[in-house]
Design a protein around this motif. Structure first.
Motif, PDB file in Angstrom:
ATOM      1  N   PRO A 117      66.950  61.769  60.455  1.00  0.00           N
ATOM      2  CA  PRO A 117      67.948  62.781  60.845  1.00  0.00           C
ATOM      3  C   PRO A 117      67.040  63.610  61.878  1.00  0.00           C
ATOM      4  O   PRO A 117      66.099  64.112  61.863  1.00  0.00           O
ATOM      5  CB  PRO A 117      68.013  63.321  59.492  1.00  0.00           C
ATOM      6  CG  PRO A 117      66.833  63.228  58.767  1.00  0.00           C
ATOM      7  CD  PRO A 117      66.005  61.852  59.017  1.00  0.00           C
TER       8      PRO A 117
ATOM      9  N   VAL B   4      71.712  60.470  63.098  1.00  0.00           N
ATOM     10  CA  VAL B   4      70.566  59.913  62.467  1.00  0.00           C
ATOM     11  C   VAL B   4      69.877  58.494  63.335  1.00  0.00           C
ATOM     12  O   VAL B   4      71.103  57.891  63.627  1.00  0.00           O
ATOM     13  CB  VAL B   4      71.038  59.174  61.114  1.00  0.00           C
ATOM     14  CG1 VAL B   4      69.808  58.265  60.430  1.00  0.00           C
ATOM     15  CG2 VAL B   4      71.612  60.506  60.154  1.00  0.00           C
TER      16      VAL B   4
ATOM     17  N   PHE C 115      72.411  59.599  55.948  1.00  0.00           N
ATOM     18  CA  PHE C 115      71.024  59.389  55.588  1.00  0.00           C
ATOM     19  C   PHE C 115      71.031  58.906  54.097  1.00  0.00           C
ATOM     20  O   PHE C 115      70.278  57.873  54.059  1.00  0.00           O
ATOM     21  CB  PHE C 115      70.231  60.780  55.898  1.00  0.00           C
ATOM     22  CG  PHE C 115      68.802  60.563  55.370  1.00  0.00           C
ATOM     23  CD1 PHE C 115      67.803  60.384  56.275  1.00  0.00           C
ATOM     24  CD2 PHE C 115      68.447  60.940  54.030  1.00  0.00           C
ATOM     25  CE1 PHE C 115      66.663  60.123  55.638  1.00  0.00           C
ATOM     26  CE2 PHE C 115      67.370  61.016  53.566  1.00  0.00           C
ATOM     27  CZ  PHE C 115      66.102  60.474  54.498  1.00  0.00           C
TER      28      PHE C 115
ATOM     29  N   LEU D 217      75.180  63.991  58.806  1.00  0.00           N
ATOM     30  CA  LEU D 217      73.923  63.648  58.825  1.00  0.00           C
ATOM     31  C   LEU D 217      73.487  63.401  57.172  1.00  0.00           C
ATOM     32  O   LEU D 217      72.871  62.347  57.099  1.00  0.00           O
ATOM     33  CB  LEU D 217      73.109  64.919  59.378  1.00  0.00           C
ATOM     34  CG  LEU D 217      71.494  64.772  59.477  1.00  0.00           C
ATOM     35  CD1 LEU D 217      71.103  65.576  60.732  1.00  0.00           C
ATOM     36  CD2 LEU D 217      70.944  65.363  58.298  1.00  0.00           C
TER      37      LEU D 217
END
Length: 371
Positions: A10, A34, A65, A61
């Motif tokens: 990230p 990411v 992730f 994000l």
């Protein structure tokens, strides 16, 4: 060859403040993306990028992730990275949506395929049909600010402009007029409302946009009902571009069958990656629909990916230039190589696969915690 690891990294990279765009989605001050690295047991690594905007597809994000680390990586480790369709099937079996997470991994797998075959992706996908992809710059904000940024963009080599609209019709028309007057008649100017207007507001703005000679109107109002776009196209002498109306292959089929718009804006990660984008482009080609590549202001990895698509896809013909412009809105990037702007178009860096490599210093500088 086997996949041994998929690393999701990230990052948060600030955007250049005076260039940052304000749309109906607000102003996003930084790229909270990411970066994906797929590693193999033969030493080849592939790069991918999830260029996320939460209002666009519902991923951010953190969710991206988490999805990659906890679901997609465990399913793909041990698989052959060259069997991309098999990898997509595995991801789809685990997670119903999350197109950006899946597209970032698919992107990295294509990078590996290109490196393994020693071919740039555009050549791997059938060969170049053009030497560069026509692009346009995008401006927003107060009329004077938008006009100033548009003039600077033209001085730097851009030959087409897009103005963000969709917040207030009166203010929008003033902004568009300021840009139109600053650039003169030689530089085409289009508008993008990101579904911000109502149908009535879009109709109210239309005569003034026609009087200014606007080149296109992108997604003036909500994607539904489809019939509204059909009717608006009948009213308008300006070509209509669908963007938020085009997420899936079924969306493309409906747009084609109804002839709701003139031009399609294709955003590969929104569709889930290259293979699904290829299917949409095939429909466009069959229906003689010109296309452009839309954007969430990507960094260098995804921008290179999109540029390779633009070089190799006949339908992305420059009728309305594409938005492969993310790197121009960021003072720093995670890759060493940059897009080249020439004659109003861009091309990806030379080299196999995507043609880009990680700038590990910048990556470490902007890495953030996604837990």
């Amino acid at each position: 060859m086997k996949i041994t690891e998929i690393e999701a990294i990230p990052v948060e990279i600030p955007r250049t403040p005076n260039l940052n765009l304000r749309s109906v989605y607000g102003m996003i001050p930084s790229a909270r993306f990411v970066i994906v690295v797929v590693r193999t047991d033969e030493g080849l690594e592939g790069l991918g990028e999830a260029s996320l905007e939460l209002p666009w597809t519902g991923e951010d994000l953190h969710s991206c992730f988490y999805c990659i680390r906890n679901h997609l990586e465990p399913a793909l480790v041990g698989q052959d990275p060259l069997r991309i369709q098999s990898a997509i099937s595995s991801m789809d079996a685990l997670v119903a949506f999350n197109p950006y997470a899946k597209a970032a991994i698919e992107m990295a797998l294509w990078d590996i395929v290109g490196k393994a075959s020693d071919l740039p992706l555009a050549e791997l996908w059938g060969g170049r049909v053009r030497e560069r992809v026509a692009v346009k710059f995008v401006v927003s904000g107060e009329p004077e600010h938008a006009a100033e940024n548009a003039q600077k963009a033209v001085e730097s080599g851009f030959r087409f402009m897009k103005v963000k609209t969709g917040r207030d019709v009166g203010d929008d028309v003033q902004r568009v007029r300021a840009v139109r007057e600053a650039l003169g008649e030689e530089i085409p100017v289009g508008v993008d409302s990101n579904m911000g207007w109502s149908y009535v507001e879009a109709c109210r703005a239309l005569p003034q946009l026609e009087e200014m000679g606007i080149a296109f109107i992108e997604q003036p109002f909500n994607r539904y009902p489809r019939e509204a776009l059909v009717e608006y196209r009948r009213r308008s002498s300006i070509p209509i571009v669908a963007h938020e109306s085009l997420f899936t292959l079924n969306d493309a089929l409906e747009l084609l069958s109804s002839r709701a718009v003139d031009i399609w804006a294709i955003t590969p990660s929104t569709h889930g990656g290259y293979l699904r984008t290829r299917d949409i482009l095939a429909l466009a080609r069959a229906g003689h629909i010109p296309c452009l590549l839309g954007s969430t202001l990507e960094l260098g990895i995804n921008s290179a990916f999109m540029a390779h698509i633009g070089l190799s896809a006949p339908s992305i013909d420059g009728t309305v230039p594409s938005d492969i412009i993310g790197p121009f809105y960021h003072p720093e990037d995670v890759v060493n190589e940059q897009l080249v702007l020439e004659e109003g178009g861009v091309k990806p860096p030379e080299g196999a696969g995507l043609g880009v490599s990680l700038d590990h210093g910048t990556l470490a500088k902007y890495r953030v915690d996604a837990n």
